[in-house]
Design a protein around this motif. Structure first.
Motif, PDB file in Angstrom:
ATOM      1  N   ARG A 142       9.884 -26.917   7.771  1.00  0.00           N
ATOM      2  CA  ARG A 142       9.598 -25.753   6.928  1.00  0.00           C
ATOM      3  C   ARG A 142      10.625 -24.649   7.139  1.00  0.00           C
ATOM      4  O   ARG A 142      11.063 -24.004   6.186  1.00  0.00           O
ATOM      5  N   ARG A 143      10.991 -24.418   8.397  1.00  0.00           N
ATOM      6  CA  ARG A 143      12.011 -23.403   8.678  1.00  0.00           C
ATOM      7  C   ARG A 143      13.342 -23.797   8.032  1.00  0.00           C
ATOM      8  O   ARG A 143      14.031 -22.977   7.435  1.00  0.00           O
ATOM      9  N   LEU A 144      13.678 -25.085   8.136  1.00  0.00           N
ATOM     10  CA  LEU A 144      14.926 -25.581   7.558  1.00  0.00           C
ATOM     11  C   LEU A 144      14.922 -25.414   6.033  1.00  0.00           C
ATOM     12  O   LEU A 144      15.933 -25.037   5.436  1.00  0.00           O
ATOM     13  N   GLY A 145      13.772 -25.671   5.421  1.00  0.00           N
ATOM     14  CA  GLY A 145      13.658 -25.495   3.973  1.00  0.00           C
ATOM     15  C   GLY A 145      13.876 -24.052   3.557  1.00  0.00           C
ATOM     16  O   GLY A 145      14.552 -23.774   2.556  1.00  0.00           O
ATOM     17  N   ARG A 146      13.294 -23.119   4.339  1.00  0.00           N
ATOM     18  CA  ARG A 146      13.495 -21.694   4.026  1.00  0.00           C
ATOM     19  C   ARG A 146      14.956 -21.296   4.208  1.00  0.00           C
ATOM     20  O   ARG A 146      15.526 -20.583   3.381  1.00  0.00           O
ATOM     21  N   GLU A 147      15.563 -21.766   5.303  1.00  0.00           N
ATOM     22  CA  GLU A 147      16.949 -21.404   5.571  1.00  0.00           C
ATOM     23  C   GLU A 147      17.896 -22.007   4.538  1.00  0.00           C
ATOM     24  O   GLU A 147      18.910 -21.406   4.188  1.00  0.00           O
ATOM     25  N   GLN A 148      17.571 -23.209   4.052  1.00  0.00           N
ATOM     26  CA  GLN A 148      18.432 -23.869   3.064  1.00  0.00           C
ATOM     27  C   GLN A 148      18.590 -23.019   1.815  1.00  0.00           C
ATOM     28  O   GLN A 148      19.657 -22.986   1.198  1.00  0.00           O
ATOM     29  N   ARG A 149      17.535 -22.288   1.474  1.00  0.00           N
ATOM     30  CA  ARG A 149      17.594 -21.439   0.282  1.00  0.00           C
ATOM     31  C   ARG A 149      18.505 -20.227   0.476  1.00  0.00           C
ATOM     32  O   ARG A 149      18.843 -19.553  -0.491  1.00  0.00           O
ATOM     33  N   SER A 150      18.911 -19.970   1.730  1.00  0.00           N
ATOM     34  CA  SER A 150      19.806 -18.837   1.981  1.00  0.00           C
ATOM     35  C   SER A 150      21.283 -19.216   1.886  1.00  0.00           C
ATOM     36  O   SER A 150      22.159 -18.358   1.991  1.00  0.00           O
ATOM     37  N   LEU A 151      21.580 -20.505   1.678  1.00  0.00           N
ATOM     38  CA  LEU A 151      22.980 -20.936   1.588  1.00  0.00           C
ATOM     39  C   LEU A 151      23.725 -20.242   0.456  1.00  0.00           C
ATOM     40  O   LEU A 151      24.884 -19.846   0.604  1.00  0.00           O
ATOM     41  N   ALA A 152      23.059 -20.093  -0.688  1.00  0.00           N
ATOM     42  CA  ALA A 152      23.697 -19.442  -1.842  1.00  0.00           C
ATOM     43  C   ALA A 152      24.020 -17.980  -1.523  1.00  0.00           C
ATOM     44  O   ALA A 152      25.077 -17.468  -1.912  1.00  0.00           O
ATOM     45  N   VAL A 153      23.111 -17.313  -0.801  1.00  0.00           N
ATOM     46  CA  VAL A 153      23.343 -15.913  -0.402  1.00  0.00           C
ATOM     47  C   VAL A 153      24.548 -15.828   0.530  1.00  0.00           C
ATOM     48  O   VAL A 153      25.408 -14.961   0.379  1.00  0.00           O
ATOM     49  N   MET A 154      24.614 -16.753   1.505  1.00  0.00           N
ATOM     50  CA  MET A 154      25.750 -16.770   2.429  1.00  0.00           C
ATOM     51  C   MET A 154      27.064 -16.978   1.684  1.00  0.00           C
ATOM     52  O   MET A 154      28.076 -16.341   2.001  1.00  0.00           O
ATOM     53  N   ALA A 155      27.051 -17.879   0.705  1.00  0.00           N
ATOM     54  CA  ALA A 155      28.270 -18.144  -0.069  1.00  0.00           C
ATOM     55  C   ALA A 155      28.734 -16.883  -0.792  1.00  0.00           C
ATOM     56  O   ALA A 155      29.932 -16.571  -0.821  1.00  0.00           O
TER      57      ALA A 155
END
Length: 198
Positions: free
Chosen positions: A18-31
């Protein structure tokens, strides 16, 4: 070596996914952040090569303080860029490990974990996607989480596991130790595995 109950393995794997799923959605923000910071670095490189900062006499003194200010700002921006880049690379590596572990699971169990935990959909929604009952979707998810925990631990040495923030198991084991010191409360039922018939 960590020894944990089946229920603790399920809880640890569930929290991790679940934590990984939430963090995965932040990849676009990091980019986007990295793109903005790179643009700022490029702009400051352009300022550094302009003739305004290379005057003589009095202008050189004024230009010197401007150069120092720009260089300090540039160094701060570069540090921000590197920090975000490292965070992104760490997340991408953990996502790769998760995908490899998921590929080793039974297809239906992997789908249940992906839907219920990684995407955080409801069990009802997952059951409709899988064309099974809600109870069976829950069973598939739990079986998948057990296998996922085993596979992920096999793929990681102890140091890597800690580096990848797999701390859920340690927290659960510490909690279990604390619970053993407390007298058990009568009538306290296990919530997590009641429908599994264990």
């Amino acid at each position: 070596m960590i020894v944990a109950t089946r229920k603790e393995c399920i809880q640890a794997a569930r929290q991790y996914v679940r934590r990984l799923g939430r963090e995965q959605r932040s990849l676009a923000v990091m980019a986007r952040q990295m793109k903005d910071l790179q643009r700022e670095l490029d702009r400051m490189d352009g300022l550094g090569s302009s003739g305004n900062m290379r005057g003589d006499g009095h202008a050189r003194g004024a230009g010197g303080s401007l150069v120092e200010s720009i260089l300090e700002r540039k160094e701060r921006v570069r540090r921000q860029f590197v920090a975000i880049e490292r965070k992104r690379d760490d997340l991408q590596f953990r996502l790769m490990l998760y995908e490899q572990a998921l590929a080793g699971l039974d297809e239906r169990e992997a789908q249940a974990v992906q839907l219920i935990d990684f995407e955080q959909r409801t069990r009802l929604d997952a059951s409709m996607k899988l064309y099974v009952s809600e109870r069976w979707a829950r069973t598939l998810e739990k079986r998948g989480l057990i296998q996922l925990a085993t596979v992920l631990f096999d793929m990681m040495d102890e140091k890597t596991a800690k580096d990848l923030h797999w701390n859920e198991m340690d927290e659960l084991l510490q909690r279990r130790g604390a619970d053993r010191e407390q007298p058990e409360q009568p009538g306290k039922a296990s919530r997590d595995d009641s429908s599994m018939g264990e």
